[in-house]
Design a protein around this motif. Structure first.
Motif, PDB file in Angstrom:
ATOM      1  N   LYS A  59     -67.125  31.198  45.776  1.00 57.65           N
ATOM      2  CA  LYS A  59     -67.819  29.929  45.985  1.00 57.65           C
ATOM      3  C   LYS A  59     -66.845  28.796  46.342  1.00 57.65           C
ATOM      4  O   LYS A  59     -67.085  28.052  47.284  1.00 57.65           O
ATOM      5  CB  LYS A  59     -68.612  29.587  44.724  1.00 57.65           C
ATOM      6  N   GLU A  60     -65.764  28.673  45.592  1.00 57.66           N
ATOM      7  CA  GLU A  60     -64.807  27.585  45.827  1.00 57.66           C
ATOM      8  C   GLU A  60     -64.153  27.702  47.211  1.00 57.66           C
ATOM      9  O   GLU A  60     -63.929  26.708  47.883  1.00 57.66           O
ATOM     10  CB  GLU A  60     -63.737  27.551  44.729  1.00 57.66           C
TER      11      GLU A  60
ATOM     12  N   TYR B 241     -72.668  20.469  48.903  1.00 56.35           N
ATOM     13  CA  TYR B 241     -71.456  20.137  48.134  1.00 56.35           C
ATOM     14  C   TYR B 241     -70.603  19.152  48.926  1.00 56.35           C
ATOM     15  O   TYR B 241     -69.543  19.504  49.440  1.00 56.35           O
ATOM     16  CB  TYR B 241     -70.648  21.410  47.842  1.00 56.35           C
ATOM     17  N   PRO B 242     -71.073  17.896  49.015  1.00 57.79           N
ATOM     18  CA  PRO B 242     -70.287  16.912  49.781  1.00 57.79           C
ATOM     19  C   PRO B 242     -68.927  16.664  49.131  1.00 57.79           C
ATOM     20  O   PRO B 242     -68.747  16.856  47.933  1.00 57.79           O
ATOM     21  CB  PRO B 242     -71.154  15.660  49.765  1.00 57.79           C
ATOM     22  N   LYS B 243     -67.992  16.268  49.945  1.00 56.83           N
ATOM     23  CA  LYS B 243     -66.627  15.996  49.491  1.00 56.83           C
ATOM     24  C   LYS B 243     -66.583  14.863  48.498  1.00 56.83           C
ATOM     25  O   LYS B 243     -67.255  13.931  48.519  1.00 56.83           O
ATOM     26  CB  LYS B 243     -65.747  15.661  50.687  1.00 56.83           C
TER      27      LYS B 243
ATOM     28  N   LEU C 183     -63.733  25.809  52.689  1.00 53.73           N
ATOM     29  CA  LEU C 183     -63.850  26.150  54.106  1.00 53.73           C
ATOM     30  C   LEU C 183     -64.819  25.189  54.808  1.00 53.73           C
ATOM     31  O   LEU C 183     -64.551  24.728  55.909  1.00 53.73           O
ATOM     32  CB  LEU C 183     -64.347  27.589  54.240  1.00 53.73           C
ATOM     33  N   ALA C 184     -65.920  24.868  54.144  1.00 52.46           N
ATOM     34  CA  ALA C 184     -66.927  23.986  54.736  1.00 52.46           C
ATOM     35  C   ALA C 184     -66.380  22.597  55.047  1.00 52.46           C
ATOM     36  O   ALA C 184     -66.868  21.931  55.955  1.00 52.46           O
ATOM     37  CB  ALA C 184     -68.136  23.882  53.807  1.00 52.46           C
ATOM     38  N   HIS C 185     -65.354  22.180  54.314  1.00 52.75           N
ATOM     39  CA  HIS C 185     -64.818  20.823  54.472  1.00 52.75           C
ATOM     40  C   HIS C 185     -63.439  20.785  55.134  1.00 52.75           C
ATOM     41  O   HIS C 185     -62.838  19.718  55.233  1.00 52.75           O
ATOM     42  CB  HIS C 185     -64.755  20.134  53.110  1.00 52.75           C
ATOM     43  N   THR C 186     -62.941  21.917  55.593  1.00 53.03           N
ATOM     44  CA  THR C 186     -61.611  21.974  56.200  1.00 53.03           C
ATOM     45  C   THR C 186     -61.696  21.716  57.699  1.00 53.03           C
ATOM     46  O   THR C 186     -62.549  22.266  58.391  1.00 53.03           O
ATOM     47  CB  THR C 186     -60.951  23.340  55.931  1.00 53.03           C
ATOM     48  N   LYS C 187     -60.779  20.879  58.174  1.00 57.06           N
ATOM     49  CA  LYS C 187     -60.697  20.557  59.601  1.00 57.06           C
ATOM     50  C   LYS C 187     -59.470  21.225  60.211  1.00 57.06           C
ATOM     51  O   LYS C 187     -58.477  21.478  59.529  1.00 57.06           O
ATOM     52  CB  LYS C 187     -60.611  19.047  59.798  1.00 57.06           C
ATOM     53  N   MET C 188     -59.563  21.497  61.474  1.00 58.23           N
ATOM     54  CA  MET C 188     -58.444  22.080  62.219  1.00 58.23           C
ATOM     55  C   MET C 188     -57.290  21.074  62.222  1.00 58.23           C
ATOM     56  O   MET C 188     -57.484  19.928  62.631  1.00 58.23           O
ATOM     57  CB  MET C 188     -58.897  22.409  63.642  1.00 58.23           C
ATOM     58  N   PRO C 189     -56.102  21.470  61.775  1.00 53.78           N
ATOM     59  CA  PRO C 189     -55.002  20.518  61.657  1.00 53.78           C
ATOM     60  C   PRO C 189     -54.157  20.317  62.925  1.00 53.78           C
ATOM     61  O   PRO C 189     -53.276  19.461  62.936  1.00 53.78           O
ATOM     62  CB  PRO C 189     -54.145  21.122  60.545  1.00 53.78           C
ATOM     63  N   PHE C 190     -54.424  21.083  63.977  1.00 51.77           N
ATOM     64  CA  PHE C 190     -53.581  20.971  65.173  1.00 51.77           C
ATOM     65  C   PHE C 190     -54.348  21.419  66.408  1.00 51.77           C
ATOM     66  O   PHE C 190     -55.435  21.975  66.314  1.00 51.77           O
ATOM     67  CB  PHE C 190     -52.306  21.820  65.023  1.00 51.77           C
TER      68      PHE C 190
END
Length: 75
Positions: A5-6, A73-75, A11-18
């Motif tokens: 779950k975590e 699950y908002p940030k 993953l749902a809140h991760t953005k591409m860093p480059f």
């Protein structure tokens, strides 16, 4: 092994860093981009694991699950 779950919440809140799609949520990356990385090899570490998971979700038409998690699950 299924992601926990975590991991899915992160993953749902991760953005591409480059790159070309910097700052776009991983789940919103185009499928062709994920296929490219699948062939080339995903980055090492947590980002690579997440991108591999997004690839699997996309090719199976399940990205809506991560979008739902993102809303619940908002940030």
């Amino acid at each position: 092994m299924l992601p926990d779950k975590e991991f899915l919440i992160k993953l749902a809140h991760t953005k591409m860093p480059f790159g070309q799609y910097k700052d776009r949520y991983l789940i919103d990356l185009p499928e062709h981009y994920m296929v490219f990385y699948h062939r080339k090899g995903f980055p090492k570490g947590q980002l690579g694991l997440m991108m591999a998971q997004v690839y699997e979700l996309k090719i199976n038409g399940l990205e809506y699950l991560v979008r739902k998690i993102k809303k619940e699950y908002p940030k």
